[in-house]
Design a protein around this motif. Structure first.
Motif, mmCIF file in Angstrom:
data_model
loop_
_atom_site.group_PDB
_atom_site.id
_atom_site.type_symbol
_atom_site.label_atom_id
_atom_site.label_comp_id
_atom_site.label_asym_id
_atom_site.label_seq_id
_atom_site.Cartn_x
_atom_site.Cartn_y
_atom_site.Cartn_z
ATOM 1 N N UNK A 114 5.858 -9.693 10.699
ATOM 2 C CA UNK A 114 7.044 -10.262 9.848
ATOM 3 C C UNK A 114 6.313 -10.989 8.945
ATOM 4 N N UNK A 115 5.448 -11.964 9.164
ATOM 5 C CA UNK A 115 4.923 -12.848 8.247
ATOM 6 C C UNK A 115 3.914 -12.063 7.323
ATOM 7 N N UNK A 116 3.315 -11.207 7.890
ATOM 8 C CA UNK A 116 2.434 -10.422 6.767
ATOM 9 C C UNK A 116 3.163 -9.575 5.961
ATOM 10 N N UNK A 117 4.377 -8.978 6.337
ATOM 11 C CA UNK A 117 5.187 -8.134 5.569
ATOM 12 C C UNK A 117 5.687 -9.346 4.479
ATOM 13 N N UNK A 118 6.533 -10.293 5.114
ATOM 14 C CA UNK A 118 7.087 -11.141 4.018
ATOM 15 C C UNK A 118 6.253 -11.858 3.125
ATOM 16 N N UNK A 119 5.138 -12.382 3.641
ATOM 17 C CA UNK A 119 4.136 -13.034 2.431
ATOM 18 C C UNK A 119 3.600 -11.985 1.473
ATOM 19 N N UNK A 120 3.349 -10.991 1.932
ATOM 20 C CA UNK A 120 2.767 -9.958 1.159
ATOM 21 C C UNK A 120 3.823 -9.673 -0.028
ATOM 22 N N UNK A 165 -1.967 -11.477 4.574
ATOM 23 C CA UNK A 165 -1.354 -11.047 3.448
ATOM 24 C C UNK A 165 -2.228 -11.630 2.347
ATOM 25 N N UNK A 166 -2.731 -12.823 2.571
ATOM 26 C CA UNK A 166 -3.486 -13.582 1.706
ATOM 27 C C UNK A 166 -4.565 -13.069 1.552
ATOM 28 N N UNK A 167 -5.330 -12.997 2.506
ATOM 29 C CA UNK A 167 -6.809 -12.091 2.538
ATOM 30 C C UNK A 167 -6.622 -10.859 1.746
ATOM 31 N N UNK A 168 -5.608 -9.789 2.070
ATOM 32 C CA UNK A 168 -5.332 -8.669 1.319
ATOM 33 C C UNK A 168 -5.111 -8.754 -0.160
ATOM 34 N N UNK A 169 -4.323 -9.803 -0.543
ATOM 35 C CA UNK A 169 -4.089 -10.290 -2.133
ATOM 36 C C UNK A 169 -5.525 -10.638 -2.498
ATOM 37 N N UNK A 170 -6.405 -11.494 -1.924
ATOM 38 C CA UNK A 170 -7.507 -11.804 -2.409
ATOM 39 C C UNK A 170 -8.870 -10.480 -2.510
ATOM 40 N N UNK A 171 -8.459 -9.570 -1.410
ATOM 41 C CA UNK A 171 -9.418 -8.133 -1.813
ATOM 42 C C UNK A 171 -8.935 -7.598 -2.861
ATOM 43 N N UNK A 172 -7.508 -7.417 -3.091
ATOM 44 C CA UNK A 172 -6.970 -6.717 -4.330
ATOM 45 C C UNK A 172 -7.393 -7.220 -5.529
ATOM 46 N N UNK A 173 -7.430 -8.669 -5.503
ATOM 47 C CA UNK A 173 -7.720 -9.312 -6.708
ATOM 48 C C UNK A 173 -9.193 -8.930 -7.306
ATOM 49 N N UNK A 174 -10.335 -8.880 -6.153
ATOM 50 C CA UNK A 174 -11.479 -8.862 -6.348
ATOM 51 C C UNK A 174 -11.851 -7.364 -6.578
ATOM 52 N N UNK A 175 -11.034 -6.377 -6.068
ATOM 53 C CA UNK A 175 -11.167 -4.914 -6.571
ATOM 54 C C UNK A 175 -10.903 -4.843 -7.801
#
Length: 196
Positions: A114-120, A165-175
Motif C-alpha cells: 500500500x505504501x509503495x503504491x501510494x507513495x509512487x 517508491x522513492x528509490x524507483x523515482x530516483x532510478x527513473x530520474x537517473x535514467x
C-alpha cells in the motif's frame, strides 16, 4: 531476546490494548473489505486500472511497478525477521477475518504494498494521491484493527514501501537524465564534427 526487542514488544503490547483507536469489537465492514481485497496486492490492480481510465497512465504504471517490486521485498524480509503474530485469536476484531496467517508478523506486506503504491502515486501525481493515499492508509490500519499485526509491523511496512517508491523515482530520474544527455550529445556531435 535483547533489551531493545523486549522494549519494542512492550510498546506494541501496550498499544494493542482496548482503546478508541483499536477496539476489540468487530471492525466496520469497510475495514474488513480493505484488508481482504488487499491480500496479495490485488486491490491495487483495479485502482491502477481506474487511474489509467482517468487518463493517468503514467501514474498507474509507476504506482503498480512500485507495488510489484515492494511485495516480494516484504516477503523476503519476513523470511529473515521471525516475529510472532499478536495473540488475539479470541477477539471479535480478529475473528472478523477468515484468514489465519502464521507467517512472520514483520513487516506487514499489506502495508508495504500500500505504501509503495501510494507513495509512487504521490510522487508522480499529487492530484491522484488525494484519492489513493486514504485508501493506502485504510489498508494499513485494517491490519492493526483486525489484530493480525503489531503497530511496528505496520509502521515498518509503510516505511519499506515508501522507500521502494522513492528509490524507483530516483532510478527513473537517473535514467531520464542519461537519456537526455545522450540526445543532447547526438545533437551537438554533428555540429562540432562539421566545424573541426
Amino acid at each position: 531476546m535483547t533489551g531493545a526487542e523486549e522494549e519494542l514488544e512492550e510498546l506494541d503490547d501496550d498499544s494493542m490494548h482496548d482503546s478508541e483507536l483499536l477496539p476489540t469489537r468487530r471492525p466496520h465492514p469497510v475495514i474488513i473489505a480493505a484488508s481482504l481485497t488487499a491480500r496479495g496486492g490485488l486491490l491495487w490492480l483495479p485502482v491502477a486500472g481506474l487511474l489509467a481510465l482517468a487518463g493517468r497512465k503514467t501514474t498507474a504504471k509507476r504506482a503498480l511497478t512500485a507495488a510489484v517490486v515492494a511485495m516480494p521485498l516484504g516477503h523476503l524480509i519476513s523470511l529473515v525477521v521471525h516475529r510472532r503474530r499478536p495473540q488475539a485469536a479470541a477477539m471479535p476484531a480478529r475473528e472478523a477475518l477468515p484468514e489465519h496467517p502464521d507467517s512472520s508478523s514483520f513487516p506487514s506486506k499489506h502495508a508495504v504494498t500500500a505504501a509503495a503504491f501510494g507513495t509512487a502515486t504521490a510522487l508522480v501525481d499529487p492530484g491522484a494521491a488525494v484519492f489513493v493515499t486514504p485508501l493506502a492508509l485504510l489498508v494499513a490500519y485494517s491490519r492493526l484493527r483486525t489484530r493480525v499485526h503489531w503497530p511496528t509491523d505496520v509502521l515498518g511496512g509503510l516505511a519499506i514501501g515508501a522507500l521502494v517508491a522513492l528509490a524507483q523515482a530516483g532510478i527513473g530520474r537517473s535514467a531520464r537524465a542519461r537519456a537526455t544527455a545522450w540526445r543532447l550529445a547526438a545533437i551537438v556531435r554533428p555540429v562540432f564534427s562539421d566545424h573541426s
